[in-house]
Design a protein around this motif. Structure first.
Motif, PDB file in Angstrom:
ATOM      1  N   ILE A 355      50.633  42.480  37.055  1.00  0.00           N
ATOM      2  CA  ILE A 355      50.093  43.443  37.472  1.00  0.00           C
ATOM      3  C   ILE A 355      48.631  42.886  38.014  1.00  0.00           C
ATOM      4  N   ASP A 356      48.190  43.067  39.271  1.00  0.00           N
ATOM      5  CA  ASP A 356      47.115  42.813  40.007  1.00  0.00           C
ATOM      6  C   ASP A 356      45.880  43.738  39.648  1.00  0.00           C
ATOM      7  N   ASP A 357      45.259  43.698  40.513  1.00  0.00           N
ATOM      8  CA  ASP A 357      44.053  44.783  40.423  1.00  0.00           C
ATOM      9  C   ASP A 357      44.407  46.121  40.405  1.00  0.00           C
ATOM     10  N   GLY A 358      43.568  47.013  40.114  1.00  0.00           N
ATOM     11  CA  GLY A 358      44.051  48.627  40.179  1.00  0.00           C
ATOM     12  C   GLY A 358      44.222  49.209  38.906  1.00  0.00           C
ATOM     13  N   ILE A 400      47.970  40.173  33.454  1.00  0.00           N
ATOM     14  CA  ILE A 400      47.278  41.134  34.172  1.00  0.00           C
ATOM     15  C   ILE A 400      46.126  40.444  35.003  1.00  0.00           C
ATOM     16  N   TRP A 401      45.548  41.013  35.896  1.00  0.00           N
ATOM     17  CA  TRP A 401      44.365  40.661  36.589  1.00  0.00           C
ATOM     18  C   TRP A 401      42.925  41.071  35.876  1.00  0.00           C
ATOM     19  N   ILE A 402      42.162  40.532  35.981  1.00  0.00           N
ATOM     20  CA  ILE A 402      40.744  41.058  35.462  1.00  0.00           C
ATOM     21  C   ILE A 402      39.625  40.374  36.448  1.00  0.00           C
ATOM     22  N   GLY A 432      28.671  42.390  47.632  1.00  0.00           N
ATOM     23  CA  GLY A 432      29.676  41.782  48.347  1.00  0.00           C
ATOM     24  C   GLY A 432      30.982  42.359  47.896  1.00  0.00           C
ATOM     25  N   ARG A 433      31.747  42.937  48.860  1.00  0.00           N
ATOM     26  CA  ARG A 433      32.865  43.745  48.365  1.00  0.00           C
ATOM     27  C   ARG A 433      32.588  44.878  47.345  1.00  0.00           C
ATOM     28  N   ASN A 434      31.339  45.677  47.722  1.00  0.00           N
ATOM     29  CA  ASN A 434      30.750  46.701  47.009  1.00  0.00           C
ATOM     30  C   ASN A 434      30.535  46.314  45.523  1.00  0.00           C
ATOM     31  N   MET A 469      36.919  36.048  40.484  1.00  0.00           N
ATOM     32  CA  MET A 469      35.583  36.102  40.945  1.00  0.00           C
ATOM     33  C   MET A 469      35.381  36.395  42.399  1.00  0.00           C
ATOM     34  N   ASN A 470      34.809  37.658  42.914  1.00  0.00           N
ATOM     35  CA  ASN A 470      34.708  37.874  44.283  1.00  0.00           C
ATOM     36  C   ASN A 470      33.613  37.917  44.848  1.00  0.00           C
ATOM     37  N   LYS A 471      32.547  37.667  44.134  1.00  0.00           N
ATOM     38  CA  LYS A 471      31.169  37.793  45.045  1.00  0.00           C
ATOM     39  C   LYS A 471      30.507  36.680  44.787  1.00  0.00           C
ATOM     40  N   SER A 517      39.037  32.916  42.771  1.00  0.00           N
ATOM     41  CA  SER A 517      37.860  33.433  43.149  1.00  0.00           C
ATOM     42  C   SER A 517      37.932  33.790  44.618  1.00  0.00           C
ATOM     43  N   SER A 518      38.437  34.908  44.894  1.00  0.00           N
ATOM     44  CA  SER A 518      38.894  35.363  46.232  1.00  0.00           C
ATOM     45  C   SER A 518      39.823  34.408  46.903  1.00  0.00           C
ATOM     46  N   GLY A 519      40.753  33.845  46.141  1.00  0.00           N
ATOM     47  CA  GLY A 519      41.570  32.818  46.679  1.00  0.00           C
ATOM     48  C   GLY A 519      40.939  31.623  45.898  1.00  0.00           C
ATOM     49  N   ASN A 534      45.370  27.329  39.532  1.00  0.00           N
ATOM     50  CA  ASN A 534      44.355  28.111  40.577  1.00  0.00           C
ATOM     51  C   ASN A 534      45.259  29.037  41.392  1.00  0.00           C
ATOM     52  N   TRP A 535      44.644  30.284  41.906  1.00  0.00           N
ATOM     53  CA  TRP A 535      45.210  30.589  43.096  1.00  0.00           C
ATOM     54  C   TRP A 535      44.514  30.286  44.168  1.00  0.00           C
ATOM     55  N   THR A 536      45.428  29.441  45.142  1.00  0.00           N
ATOM     56  CA  THR A 536      45.012  28.619  45.902  1.00  0.00           C
ATOM     57  C   THR A 536      44.290  29.260  47.148  1.00  0.00           C
ATOM     58  N   SER A 563      51.699  29.766  44.277  1.00  0.00           N
ATOM     59  CA  SER A 563      52.127  29.978  45.915  1.00  0.00           C
ATOM     60  C   SER A 563      52.995  31.163  45.923  1.00  0.00           C
ATOM     61  N   TRP A 564      52.448  32.250  46.358  1.00  0.00           N
ATOM     62  CA  TRP A 564      53.516  33.312  46.391  1.00  0.00           C
ATOM     63  C   TRP A 564      54.193  33.503  47.771  1.00  0.00           C
ATOM     64  N   VAL A 565      55.499  34.077  47.821  1.00  0.00           N
ATOM     65  CA  VAL A 565      56.079  34.196  48.931  1.00  0.00           C
ATOM     66  C   VAL A 565      55.722  35.794  49.187  1.00  0.00           C
TER      67      VAL A 565
END
Ligand code: GLA
Length: 722
Positions: A355-358, A400-402, A432-434, A469-471, A517-519, A534-536, A563-565
Motif C-alpha cells: 500500500i502506498d501513500d494515503g 507499506i509506504w512511509i 515543497g509538495r506542501n 523523501m519528497n522534498k 526520493s520522489s523516484g 531503489n524506486w528508480t 520497475s512497475w508496469v
C-alpha cells in the motif's frame, strides 16, 4: 567435470585470490612507500623529502615505478591529502582554522599500519600537523577483484584545549596522468533520472555536487581519454561517493594535462568544530581503474554493490514480484479496494502487496497528514491489522509506504512541534509538495520517528517498507543548537537517518526496505548498503524507462531496480502491455495498474509475463548485466544477463522506432547482435532461433534476433546445450 578436477579448480581460484589479497598492499623496504595493487590498477604512495605523503601514480599497475618530472609546471605527483596551506595549486581536501586563527596546514608523515577492514586489506597512514594538535589519517581499503580502492579521512584534535574548525574535508583524491580527458557523469530531474552527460575536461575545475540532499543523478562518474569510446576496451578511471547528504566531486585539470579528481562530503554552508580529543570521520569515496572500457566499470561497481554492499540479510535473496497501489489509487485508499486489488494480484502471481501513500491520519491529499503516523480511521475503521491478515491469508506478503523525514504543516505533529522542522527565524519556511523537512539532527525528532515506526512494524505483519523523501533540504536552521553545532546540522541529520534505518532493520531483520526520493532522487552507495531496492523513477512510461534503466544498470545492480508496469503513457504511444512487462522485467518486477479494472486478456498477459519473469529472475537478479545496445546509441535497447556459470543467459530486446535499412547510420543497419560474457567453447541455443552456436561465434560474429517492428519487444533465453 569430475570431482577431483572440480576440487583443483576451486583450490586454484582460492589460492589466487588469497595471493591477490596478500599482495594488494606492498610496503617498500624503507617502510615509507606503498604500492597498492588491484587486478588492473596500481596506486603508489611515498613519503616525500619534505615528509609529506605523496601519491605518484594511479593507473595501469605495470607503470608503478615511473615518477619522472619533466618540467617546471609538471604536476606528476600530488599530496595524498591536499590541504589549504603552502603553495596551494591543487584542490584542497582539508581546510581548517586553528584556535589562534591560523588557517594553513602543514602535514608530515607519522606512522602507518596495515589493517583488514570488512574482509579487505587496508592501509592507514597517519600524518600530523608540524605545529598544531591535528592528526589526520588516510584510509585506503583495497578491493582487488573489483579494481577499486576506497578512501576516507579521519581527523583528530589531539590538543587539550580549543576547537579546530573544519571548513572542508573531502574524502579522497587521485591524480590522473597527462592526457586529454572526457568526463561522463549522471544528472537528472524528477522523471528523468540518471541522464548521462559527457563533457571534455579543459583547464580549470568542473564540479558536480548536491546542495539540497536531492540528486536524481549519481555521484558515480567515468573519466576516459578523449576519443576512447569503445564499450569493452580502453582506459577508464571511475568513482563514486558513498554519501546520502550533500556531496561534491571536483575534476581539476592542470595546465600540464594531469587531472586531479577529489570528492566527498560537500562542505558548502557547513563547518565542524572539533573539540579536544574529538574525532571526525568523513564518508567513503571509491576510485577505480579498468582497461575494459565502460563495461569494466559496470562489472566492478555493480558486482561490488551486489556481492558486498547490499544489506547482508537480504543480499542473496530472490526479490519478490510486487504490487504497489500508488498509480491505481493515489491517496484514495480503503480496505475494500485494497483487498480487491490484492485478490487480483494474487491471481496474477504477485507475491508482495504494497500500500502506498494515503493510509495514515488525515492524508486525503498531499496537503495534510505527513508526520501523523497512525492509521486513518476514516479509511480503515478497523485499523490495518484485519486487512493485512486477509491479504496474508490470500498468500501475499504486505508492505507499506512511509515518509519519515517530512511533515505537513497541516498535521498534529506540526501543530504540536512547529520548531521540529528546519527553519530560520524571520525567514520563510519553504515548502515543497506542501511539506517541510523535519530536523532529524534533533534527538527528540529521532526518538519520535523511531517510536512510531517501531510500533507500526511491531503491531502489523509488515514485510516491506517503501521509505520515501519528497522534498529538497531548505532553510537548514537549527538555532536552538549550540552555536558551534549549527552548521553541522546536515551531517548529524544523515547520521540519524542511517541510524534510524539501521536500528529498524536490526529490530525487524526480515523486512525488505525500498529507498525512494520522489523516484530516484537519493540513490547512492551509502543508501545501497542500507536498503534492498531503489524506486528508480516516478516515470514509468516504458520508453523513458528504457533510457533510465540503461543508465541505472551501468552503475547499480538489477536486483535493486524496482520497475512497475503501469498505465502511465507519457508520450501517448499506447505501448503494448507485453512491452511494458518486458521493460519492467529487466529489474525487480512490479505492477501498478488498477488491476481490478483489467479484462481477461490483460490478466492473461500479466499472468504469463509474471510466470516468465519467475522463470528467469534468478539470472536477471543475480547475473551480470551487459548493455549490448544502449538506447543512447541506437533506436533499440538490448540487455543481456548472464548467470555466474556463464551457461545461461537472457536477452531483452526493446525496439523503438524502426527505420528502413540505409536510412540510418551504419551502426544501426545490421540486426546482428554480438553477445557478451559467454564461454567461447561451449555451444548455446537461443530461444526462437534454430540451431546452436558456439559462444565464440555468438560473441565475435553475432546473431540476428528475430524481432521486427517499432515498439516491439522480446525476451530470449540462451542455454548451454552441452
Ligand atoms: C513520491 C514517490 C511515489 C509515490 C508518491 C506518494 O512521489 O516517488 O512513488 O510513493 O510519492 O505520495
Amino acid at each position: 567435470m569430475n570431482n577431483k578436477f572440480l576440487f583443483l579448480f576451486y583450490g586454484l581460484i582460492t589460492s589466487l585470490s588469497v595471493t591477490a589479497q596478500n599482495n594488494a598492499i606492498q610496503v617498500g623496504n624503507d617502510g615509507k612507500s606503498w604500492n597498492i595493487i588491484t587486478r588492473s590498477s596500481g596506486y603508489r604512495l611515498e613519503v616525500s623529502t619534505n615528509g609529506e605523503v605523496t601519491a605518484t601514480h594511479f593507473g595501469n599497475r605495470l607503470n608503478l615505478e615511473r615518477t619522472e618530472r619533466t618540467g617546471r609546471n609538471d604536476r606528476t605527483s600530488i599530496p595524498e591529502i591536499t590541504v589549504r596551506g603552502g603553495l596551494v595549486s591543487a584542490t584542497p581536501m582539508l581546510e581548517v582554522v586553528f584556535t589562534d586563527g591560523v588557517r594553513d596546514i602543514e602535514l608530515e608523515y607519522k606512522s602507518s599500519e596495515l589493517l583488514t577492514i570488512d574482509g579487505y586489506p587496508a592501509l592507514k597512514i597517519v600524518q600530523c600537523d608540524k605545529y598544531y594538535s591535528l592528526e589526520v589519517s588516510s584510509f585506503i581499503r583495497v578491493l582487488p577483484e573489483y579494481d577499486m580502492i576506497e578512501k576516507w579521512i579521519e581527523v583528530i584534535n589531539t590538543g587539550k584545549k580549543g576547537s579546530i574548525r573544519i571548513e572542508n574535508l573531502l574524502s579522497g583524491s587521485v591524480l590522473l596522468p597527462k592526457d586529454v580527458y572526457e568526463l561522463t557523469h549522471y544528472s537528472g530531474v524528477w522523471g528523468h533520472e540518471f541522464t548521462p552527460q559527457t563533457t571534455k575536461l579543459t583547464q580549470g575545475t568542473k564540479t558536480i555536487q548536491v546542495k539540497d540532499f536531492k540528486s536524481y543523478g549519481s555521484s558515480s562518474f567515468l573519466v576516459r581519454p578523449e576519443g576512447e569510446t569503445d564499450k569493452y576496451t580502453g582506459k577508464v578511471w571511475f568513482g563514486s561517493v558513498s554519501y546520502s547528504g550533500n556531496w561534491r566531486i571536483d575534476f581539476e585539470k592542470f595546465f600540464n594535462g594531469t587531472l586531479q579528481i577529489t570528492g566527498g562530503m560537500n562542505f558548502w554552508d557547513q563547518e565542524v568544530y572539533l573539540k579536544p580529543q574529538q574525532k571526525f570521520t568523513g564518508p567513503r569515496i571509491l576510485f577505480g581503474y579498468t582497461e575494459q572500457g565502460a563495461e569494466g566499470v559496470t562489472m566492478s561497481l555493480v558486482s561490488y554493490a551486489r556481492e558486498k554492499l547490499l544489506p547482508a540479510s537480504h543480499r542473496d535473496k530472490i526479490r519478490p514480484v510486487l504490487y504497489n497501489s500508488w498509480y491505481a489509487t493515489t491517496f484514495n485508499v480503503n480496505e475494500e479496494h485494497q483487498l480487491a486489488l490484492a485478490k487480483v494480484a494474487k491471481e496474477l502471481g504477485i507475491e508482495m502487496f504494497v500500500i502506498d501513500d494515503g493510509w495514515f491520519k488525515g492524508r486525503v491529499n498531499d496537503k495534510a497528514g505527513l508526520g501523523d503516523w497512525t492509521v486513518d480511521k476514516n479509511k480503515f475503521p478497523n485499523g490495518l491489522k484485519p486487512m493485512i491478515e486477509k491479504i496474508n491469508a490470500m498468500g501475499l506478503d504486505f508492505g507499506i509506504w512511509i515518509e519519515p523525514e517530512m511533515v505537513n504543516p497541516n498535521s498534529d505533529l506540526y501543530r504540536a512541534h512547529p520548531d521540529w522542522v528546519f527553519h530560520f527565524p524571520n525567514r520563510q519556511r519553504h515548502e515543497g509538495r506542501n511539506q517541510l523537512m523535519l530536523n532529524l539532527a534533533r534527538e527528540d525528532v529521532y526518538q519520535y520517528l523511531y517510536k512510531y515506526f517501531y510500533d507500526l512494524l511491531k503491531e502489523n505483519n509488515i514485510m516491506f517498507v517503501k521509505w520515501d523523501m519528497n522534498k529538497a533540504l531548505t532553510d537548514p536552521g537549527f538555532m536552538s543548537a549550540p552555536g558551534d553545532e549549527q552548521r553541522a546540522v546536515r551531517i548529524k541529520y544523515v547520521e540519524n537517518l542511517y541510524r534510524l534505518v539501521e536500528t529498524l532493520r536490526k529490530e525487524f531483520p526480515d523486512v525488505w526496505f525500498e529507498n525512494c526520493s520522489s523516484g530516484g532522487g537519493r540513490v547512492d552507495l551509502a543508501m545501497m548498503s542500507r536498503f534492498d531496492f531503489n524506486w528508480t523513477s516516478d516515470n514509468t512510461d516504458p520508453i523513458d524507462r528504457i533510457f533510465i534503466q540503461d543508465a541505472y544498470l551501468t552503475l547499480f545492480p538489477a536486483n535493486t531496480m524496482i520497475s512497475w508496469v503501469t498505465q502511465e503513457d507519457w508520450h501517448r504511444m499506447n505501448p503494448a502491455l507485453e512491452y511494458k512487462f518486458d521493460v519492467s522485467m529487466a529489474g525487480v518486477l512490479g505492477v501498478g495498474y488498477d488491476i481490478t479494472q483489467w479484462d481477461d486478456v490483460q490478466k492473461k498477459i500479466a499472468t504469463e509475463k509474471i510466470a516468465q519473469y519467475k522463470a528467469i529472475r534468478e539470472i536477471v537478479q543475480k547475473g551480470d548485466v551487459y548493455r549490448i545496445v544502449s538506447p543512447y546509441e541506437e533506436n533499440r535497447s538490448i540487455l543481456q544477463y548472464v548467470d555466474k556459470h556463464k551457461r545461461n543467459a537472457v536477452i531483452f530486446v526493446y525496439n523503438m522506432a524502426e527505420y528502413p535499412a540505409n536510412q540510418t547510420e551504419e551502426n544501426q543497419r545490421s540486426p546482428l547482435v554480438k553477445l557478451r560474457g559467454l564461454l567461447p567453447d561451449v555451444r548455446y541455443s537461443i530461444e526462437g532461433i534454430s540451431g546452436d552456436f558456439s559462444g565464440r561465434y555468438l560473441m565475435d560474429v553475432g546473431v540476428t534476433i528475430p524481432l521486427r517492428g517499432g515498439y516491439k519487444s522480446g525476451i530470449y533465453s540462451v542455454e548451454a546445450v552441452e
